[in-house]
Design an enzyme around this catalytic site. Structure first.
Site, PDB file in Angstrom:
ATOM      1  N   ASP A  33       0.859  -1.191   0.000  1.00 45.31           N
ATOM      2  CA  ASP A  33       0.000   0.000   0.000  1.00 45.31           C
ATOM      3  C   ASP A  33       0.899   1.246   0.000  1.00 45.31           C
ATOM      4  O   ASP A  33       1.795   1.358   0.845  1.00 45.31           O
ATOM      5  CB  ASP A  33      -0.860  -0.056   1.281  1.00 45.31           C
ATOM      6  N   ASP A  38       2.933   5.051  -5.308  1.00 46.33           N
ATOM      7  CA  ASP A  38       2.227   6.314  -5.099  1.00 46.33           C
ATOM      8  C   ASP A  38       3.148   7.482  -5.437  1.00 46.33           C
ATOM      9  O   ASP A  38       3.911   7.951  -4.592  1.00 46.33           O
ATOM     10  CB  ASP A  38       1.748   6.394  -3.642  1.00 46.33           C
ATOM     11  N   GLU A  43      -1.509   5.965  -8.427  1.00 40.60           N
ATOM     12  CA  GLU A  43      -2.346   7.015  -7.819  1.00 40.60           C
ATOM     13  C   GLU A  43      -2.187   8.329  -8.564  1.00 40.60           C
ATOM     14  O   GLU A  43      -1.085   8.722  -8.953  1.00 40.60           O
ATOM     15  CB  GLU A  43      -1.983   7.214  -6.340  1.00 40.60           C
ATOM     16  N   GLY A  53      -9.354   5.283   1.633  1.00 36.36           N
ATOM     17  CA  GLY A  53     -10.091   5.977   2.698  1.00 36.36           C
ATOM     18  C   GLY A  53     -11.502   5.435   2.869  1.00 36.36           C
ATOM     19  O   GLY A  53     -12.462   6.187   3.032  1.00 36.36           O
ATOM     20  N   SER A  94     -12.891   3.810   5.327  1.00 39.67           N
ATOM     21  CA  SER A  94     -13.494   3.847   6.672  1.00 39.67           C
ATOM     22  C   SER A  94     -14.454   5.021   6.791  1.00 39.67           C
ATOM     23  O   SER A  94     -14.100   6.146   6.444  1.00 39.67           O
ATOM     24  CB  SER A  94     -12.408   4.006   7.747  1.00 39.67           C
ATOM     25  N   VAL A 144      -9.757  -0.366   3.504  1.00 34.21           N
ATOM     26  CA  VAL A 144     -10.269  -0.091   4.847  1.00 34.21           C
ATOM     27  C   VAL A 144      -9.170  -0.387   5.871  1.00 34.21           C
ATOM     28  O   VAL A 144      -8.623  -1.490   5.898  1.00 34.21           O
ATOM     29  CB  VAL A 144     -11.504  -0.977   5.165  1.00 34.21           C
ATOM     30  N   THR A 196      -8.651   2.261   9.070  1.00 34.57           N
ATOM     31  CA  THR A 196      -8.912   2.953  10.342  1.00 34.57           C
ATOM     32  C   THR A 196     -10.052   2.314  11.151  1.00 34.57           C
ATOM     33  O   THR A 196      -9.935   2.164  12.363  1.00 34.57           O
ATOM     34  CB  THR A 196      -9.217   4.441  10.073  1.00 34.57           C
TER      35      THR A 196
END
Ligand code: 13P
Length: 287
Positions: free
Chosen positions: A85, A107, A137, A212, A214, A234, A236
């Protein structure tokens, strides 16, 4: 010993978009997370992506990580994909590929577009030669702690024409455009740029990745999947639940010292967070 997954990241995401569901990337923050993710994936007959941030590779150790993922892949009947990630640079991404990751995210979103394209293309060439899929990204996906004005928010979003060029010139397998979601818990309701999401999916033909995940309302998740999102990250929500249960257990039993007795309940609790996401994303009963 490297154990390949039962299906590649690219194949799994393609199948998801074709059939109107999304695959969850659940971040791996330690052994209990791995066990929870894999157990639920098996129970729900769902493919899953184990998301590993750079800080988690450092916390767990690359060698332990690969051994743990291999143990999970050997045990599971569903595809378990080990994914880097937010790989920060070319060298780190190559290190992950050599170590045995099944897919990598490079990224380069903080760099100018030309540079992001050039490095992402080099990553794709090397990764594809090794049978590894690549997520790229574009735009800037923020954290909810970032205080941004409306104009700044607009400037952070991915541009459709740039996303199209980025996809065409790099050869990536999935695109993570900034669409208004952010890492961490939201203070209010996130404003997702659904029009851009739809246009980016149509113009690139690629599965879109929603970072993002969550705290995004269920109806927004369903709408995003219908418009071309094939993977949702997912982290957080699981961490918040894990910590809540550890805290509660230790508050109730201040003399407890057997760590299995507070980590175990936390592991059970995050299983239910992951299960609910898998069902919401519609990736259950696929294998
Ligand atoms: P959350 O921590 O907000 O769920 O985001 C996870 C993520 O996007 C990892 O890349």
């Amino acid at each position: 010993m490297y154990v390949p997954p039962k299906a590649s990241y690219a194949e799994v995401l393609k199948d998801a978009v074709k059939n109107g569901y999304a695959v969850g990337q659940f971040n791996l923050n330690g052994l209990e997370y791995l066990q929870a993710i894999v157990e639920v994936a098996e129970e729900e007959r769902s493919p899953v992506i184990l998301g590993v941030s750079v800080s988690s590779t450092k916390y767990i150790g690359l060698d332990y990580l690969i051994a743990l993922a291999n143990a999970a892949k050997l045990k599971a009947r569903v595809p378990i994909i080990l994914h880097l990630d937010h790989g920060p640079d070319f060298d780190f991404v190559m290190k992950a590929i050599r170590a045995g990751f099944d897919s990598v995210m490079y990224d380069g979103s903080e760099h100018p577009l030309e540079e992001n394209i050039a490095t992402t293309r080099r990553v794709v060439e090397a990764a594809h030669a090794a049978g590894v899929s690549v997520e790229g990204e574009i735009g800037r996906i923020g954290g909810t702690e970032d205080e941004v004005s409306v104009d700044e928010r607009e400037a952070m979003l991915a541009r459709v024409d740039e996303a199209e060029r980025f996809a065409r010139e790099t050869g990536i397998d999935a695109i993570a455009p900034a669409l208004g979601t952010a890492h961490g818990m939201y203070k209010g309701r996130p404003e997702i740029a659904f029009d851009r999401l739809e246009a980016i999916h149509k113009r690139t033909g690629l599965p879109v990745v929603l970072h993002g995940g969550s705290g995004v309302p269920e109806e927004d998740i369903r709408r995003a999947i219908a418009l071309g999102v094939g993977k949702i990250n997912v982290n957080t929500e699981s961490q918040v639940e894990f910590s809540r249960v550890v805290r509660k257990t230790l508050e109730e039993k201040p003399d407890l010292y057997d760590s299995r007795k507070y980590l175990g309940p936390a592991r059970e609790a995050i299983k239910e967070i992951i299960r609910a996401k898998i069902r919401l994303f519609g990736s259950n009963n696929r294998f």
